[in-house]
Design an enzyme around this catalytic site. Structure first.
Site, PDB file in Angstrom:
ATOM      1  N   ARG A  93       0.908  -1.364  -0.231  1.00  0.00           N
ATOM      2  CA  ARG A  93       0.098  -0.286   0.090  1.00  0.00           C
ATOM      3  C   ARG A  93       0.550   1.498  -0.015  1.00  0.00           C
ATOM      4  O   ARG A  93       2.322   0.952   0.659  1.00  0.00           O
ATOM      5  CB  ARG A  93      -1.142  -0.198   0.932  1.00  0.00           C
ATOM      6  CG  ARG A  93      -2.109  -1.108   0.919  1.00  0.00           C
ATOM      7  CD  ARG A  93      -3.408  -0.599   0.626  1.00  0.00           C
ATOM      8  NE  ARG A  93      -4.455  -1.116   0.290  1.00  0.00           N
ATOM      9  CZ  ARG A  93      -4.203  -2.811  -0.240  1.00  0.00           C
ATOM     10  NH1 ARG A  93      -3.345  -2.566  -1.258  1.00  0.00           N
ATOM     11  NH2 ARG A  93      -5.786  -3.221  -0.195  1.00  0.00           N
ATOM     12  N   GLU A 152      -4.250   7.960  -4.783  1.00  0.00           N
ATOM     13  CA  GLU A 152      -4.653   6.711  -6.334  1.00  0.00           C
ATOM     14  C   GLU A 152      -5.623   6.793  -7.386  1.00  0.00           C
ATOM     15  O   GLU A 152      -6.812   7.545  -6.486  1.00  0.00           O
ATOM     16  CB  GLU A 152      -4.598   5.009  -6.430  1.00  0.00           C
ATOM     17  CG  GLU A 152      -3.576   4.676  -5.512  1.00  0.00           C
ATOM     18  CD  GLU A 152      -2.800   2.720  -5.050  1.00  0.00           C
ATOM     19  OE1 GLU A 152      -4.128   2.112  -5.556  1.00  0.00           O
ATOM     20  OE2 GLU A 152      -2.091   2.195  -5.433  1.00  0.00           O
ATOM     21  N   HIS A 160      -1.879  -0.212  -9.641  1.00  0.00           N
ATOM     22  CA  HIS A 160      -2.029  -0.899  -9.084  1.00  0.00           C
ATOM     23  C   HIS A 160      -2.750  -2.474  -9.394  1.00  0.00           C
ATOM     24  O   HIS A 160      -3.543  -2.836  -9.348  1.00  0.00           O
ATOM     25  CB  HIS A 160      -3.132  -0.597  -7.637  1.00  0.00           C
ATOM     26  CG  HIS A 160      -3.362  -1.056  -6.541  1.00  0.00           C
ATOM     27  ND1 HIS A 160      -3.787  -0.314  -5.519  1.00  0.00           N
ATOM     28  CD2 HIS A 160      -3.396  -2.324  -6.211  1.00  0.00           C
ATOM     29  CE1 HIS A 160      -3.993  -1.166  -4.530  1.00  0.00           C
ATOM     30  NE2 HIS A 160      -3.711  -2.036  -4.569  1.00  0.00           N
TER      31      HIS A 160
HETATM   32  C1  GLV Z   1      -5.081  -4.647  -3.718  1.00  0.00           C
HETATM   33  O1  GLV Z   1      -4.167  -4.174  -3.620  1.00  0.00           O
HETATM   34  C2  GLV Z   1      -5.274  -6.065  -2.174  1.00  0.00           C
HETATM   35  O2  GLV Z   1      -5.267  -5.676  -1.789  1.00  0.00           O
HETATM   36  O3  GLV Z   1      -6.207  -7.686  -2.889  1.00  0.00           O
END
Ligand code: GLV
Ligand code: GLV
Length: 326
Positions: free
Chosen positions: A238, A267, A286
């Site tokens: 993250r 984001e 992401h």
């Molecule tokens: C994506 O970032 C997730 O947490 O699955």
């Protein structure tokens, strides 16, 4: 009356059909645009369940607006977009999708590592821009992956899957975790160390920790300054785990060699974000778990979590299992 499920983003058809067979479904019908907050707050008023994802915030206001809510499930392993404490206070289970995305996310993490080490995106731009004149001894030379030392911060399922890949590249594996993982040490030949030692020794620093109050800005100026000048930083966890300004400075001043980033503090990042000015940064939007097969599995698992929640059954994977009293 049928229960109503609110889905905050367009999801794969099989998962949608599974839910439509059992409930009335409202789905925000866009793959890329986020559901506006006022639309969400309006739709949840009579909702029994919410199917959400990484980018849609299920905050206090959403819980306040949905008095009939009995389940929330996110199509992700991370759940920092949900006010879980608020859900727990109301006795609402929150589901997520660990396990199914482990290997796929480890694949992305390793691809980002390799792409950054060997400068693949830069090389691609170089060829397309017509700058390739001849074979040249030091052209686009990068860092070796094989035989290097990898330091994994956060040895959960995904961290372990990354370590397994590293083993295949004859890497030495260091890890740091809240608790020691003796079985991961035995199985993968990984060595536990304190964060500082990991940062000092690793050629690749891989951040895999979930976003919690303890990991907020875990990587800051001091941490980047401990890393080797030749070291590469990879983040597929993250963005909030990193002080982005400190990272930018470390990269700009070449105090670390490069970074590969799949996640950001905010984001999407804008195209004029300072990090994007730098050639020694490789970015992705992401997409850690983004294989067709895995995203489909995640959607099906999320749908199953929702249906179980509506039936009053225990979810497949509950974040706040204390609501079940165990
Ligand atoms: C994506 O970032 C997730 O947490 O699955
Ligand atoms: C995710 O599944 C993790 O535990 O790392």
């Amino acid at each position: 009356m049928k229960d109503k499920i609110v889905i905050t983003r367009k999801i794969p058809q099989p998962a949608l059909e599974l839910l439509q067979a059992r409930a009335e479904v409202y789905m925000w019908d866009s793959e890329e645009e986020q559901i506006p907050q006022d639309v969400l707050l309006g739709e949840v008023q009579d909702a029994a369940a919410i199917f959400t994802n990484v980018s849609d915030s299920i905050n206090r206001a959403v819980f306040d607006a949905s008095p009939f809510l009995r389940a929330v499930a996110t199509m992700a392993v991370g759940y920092d977009n949900i006010d879980v404490a608020e859900a727990t206070r109301r006795g609402i289970p929150v589901g997520h999708t660990p396990g199914v995305l482990t290997e796929t996310t480890a694949d992305l993490t390793f691809s980002l590592l390799m792409a950054t080490a060997r400068r693949i995106p830069e090389a691609d731009r170089f060829v397309r821009e017509g700058r390739w004149k001849s074979w040249s001894p030091m052209l686009l030379t990068g860092q070796d992956v094989w035989g290097a030392t990898i330091g994994i911060i956060g040895m959960g399922r995904i961290g372990e899957a990354v370590a397994r890949r590293a083993k295949g590249f004859d890497m030495s594996i260091l890890y740091h975790n809240r608790s020691r993982r003796p079985e991961a040490e035995a199985k993968l030949g990984s060595r536990y160390c304190e964060l500082e030692e990991l940062l000092l020794e690793s050629d690749y620093v891989i951040l895999m920790a979930p976003a919690t109050k303890d990991t907020r800005r875990l990587m800051g100026e001091r941490e980047f300054s401990l890393m080797k000048r030749s070291a590469i930083f990879i983040n597929t966890s993250r963005g909030t785990n990193v002080d982005e300004e400190a990272l930018y400075k470390a990269l700009k001043e070449k105090r670390i060699w490069a970074a590969g980033l799949d996640v950001f503090q905010t984001e999407p990042i804008s195209t004029d974000h300072p990090l994007l000015e730098l050639d020694n940064v490789v970015v992705a939007p992401h997409i850690g778990s983004a294989s067709i097969a895995t995203r489909t599995k995640m959607a099906m698992m999320t749908a199953e979590n929702i249906l179980r929640g509506l039936s009053g059954d225990r979810l497949l994977h509950t974040v706040n299992s204390e609501i079940y009293g165990r």
